[in-house]
Design an enzyme around this catalytic site. Sequence first.
Site, PDB file in Angstrom:
ATOM      1  CD  GLU A   1      -2.619  -1.169   2.650  1.00  0.00           C
ATOM      2  OE1 GLU A   1      -3.433  -2.071   2.792  1.00  0.00           O
ATOM      3  OE2 GLU A   1      -2.382  -0.299   3.507  1.00  0.00           O
TER       4      GLU A   1
ATOM      5  CB  CYS B   1       2.097   7.368   3.707  1.00  0.00           C
ATOM      6  SG  CYS B   1       2.414   6.049   4.864  1.00  0.00           S
TER       7      CYS B   1
ATOM      8  CB  CYS C   1       5.923  -5.617   9.097  1.00  0.00           C
ATOM      9  SG  CYS C   1       7.022  -4.682  10.165  1.00  0.00           S
TER      10      CYS C   1
ATOM     11  CB  CYS D   1       3.056  -3.409  16.041  1.00  0.00           C
ATOM     12  SG  CYS D   1       4.681  -2.677  15.809  1.00  0.00           S
TER      13      CYS D   1
ATOM     14  CB  CYS E   1       0.316  -3.279  13.113  1.00  0.00           C
ATOM     15  SG  CYS E   1       0.722  -3.221  11.376  1.00  0.00           S
TER      16      CYS E   1
ATOM     17  CB  CYS F   1      -0.374   0.391   7.820  1.00  0.00           C
ATOM     18  SG  CYS F   1       0.430  -0.757   8.889  1.00  0.00           S
TER      19      CYS F   1
HETATM   20  S1  SF4 Z   1       3.095  -0.894  12.866  1.00  0.00           S
HETATM   21 FE1  SF4 Z   1       2.937  -2.707  11.545  1.00  0.00          FE
HETATM   22  S2  SF4 Z   1       4.145  -2.189   9.738  1.00  0.00           S
HETATM   23 FE2  SF4 Z   1       4.719  -0.742  11.353  1.00  0.00          FE
HETATM   24  S3  SF4 Z   1       6.491  -1.690  12.378  1.00  0.00           S
HETATM   25 FE3  SF4 Z   1       4.686  -2.369  13.517  1.00  0.00          FE
HETATM   26  S4  SF4 Z   1       4.126  -4.328  12.547  1.00  0.00           S
HETATM   27 FE4  SF4 Z   1       5.515  -3.278  11.152  1.00  0.00          FE
END
Ligand code: SF4
Length: 355
Positions: A87, A113, A120, A124, A127, A344
């Site tokens: 994205e 962005c 990833c 997190c 996320c 995201c």
């Molecule tokens: S918010 Fe999502 S994309 Fe960003 S570092 Fe944490 S896990 Fe990775």
Amino acid sequence: MKPSLMDYTQKELMQMIKPSFRVKQIFGWMYHQYASDFDAMKNIPKSMKAELSEKFVVNPLTIVNKEESSDGTIKYLLQMQDGKTMEAVWLKMKEEEIDCDGELVHEARYTICVSTQVGCKVGCSFCLTAKGGFTRDLTAGEIVAQVVTLKKDNEHKHNRKINIVYMGMGEPLDNLDNLAKAIQIFKEDDGLCIGAKRQTVSTSGLSTKIDKLGEMDLGVHIAISLHAVDDELRSELIPMNKAHNINSIIEAVKRFPIDTRKRVMFEYLVIKDKNDDLGSAKKLVKLLHGIKAKVNLIFFNPYEGTEYDRPSRKDMIAFQEYLVNHGLLCTIRDSKGMDISAACGQLKEKTEGEI
Ligand code: SF4
């Protein structure tokens, strides 16, 4: 997957493509005319285009889906040559202003962005991208092409200013070499000419890599996704905090070469009953003491299946007031794109299965 011409600096292309003036022309086609393929490059000889197209593609991305918010935010799902998607988001930061005589005071201002990875590794807990795990790093060309593709789609002329935030899918510092290359390519005078000061690398806090980025002395800004003021909660939100704790991040930020006129941005995602209390605000003030910092409070944007809630506006404002009253610059980020899939990974999640 063929490499893209956008993977290379002008100097590198000049070593591969002769005569050099052709590279200048190709750069113009890619970054000023936003040509997506060799066909569009009218003044390049056919034989050269045929030869180049055997080895390279021009723009490696295609738009698969886009969602436009009422506030002007446009979220794009982009597909790469191997079929993987990621994205990028077009953000309208300021409306165009025209004075009473009809004169333009300033143009509308935009920020793009961009993503740096498919998925990833950081994981997190708040996320959506993290839920899909990690697939692969983006190449430098795939990072650069996001900006070219979005500028083209929005008919944003090459010489109009734009800011870039590396804040999309992925942890930019986990793909440091390709990130650094993309930063250089964006800066090229004959290309998009986006200076380092207009580029902000947002990291979840890989402290050792913050040091490495600093040593590269690229001139970019950094933003830190802090989100918590004690290691226990931060490790719950960002598991890799166990290896890169709050203290190590703060120390790395203090070593980072920062333009004296600028501030380091600390992103603080405010989650109801987790980190929205004044005790946390007090700890935050203490933690950032001695750093030229700006705090950006972000409303947590709930998505289906999340265990976290959005904080109240009242608590958010009380938190902000505490920081401001204790000398910190602090903004509350508008939840841009609230009516679209703005967190995201949301658009990707929604579209996958449809393509
Ligand atoms: S918010 Fe999502 S994309 Fe960003 S570092 Fe944490 S896990 Fe990775």
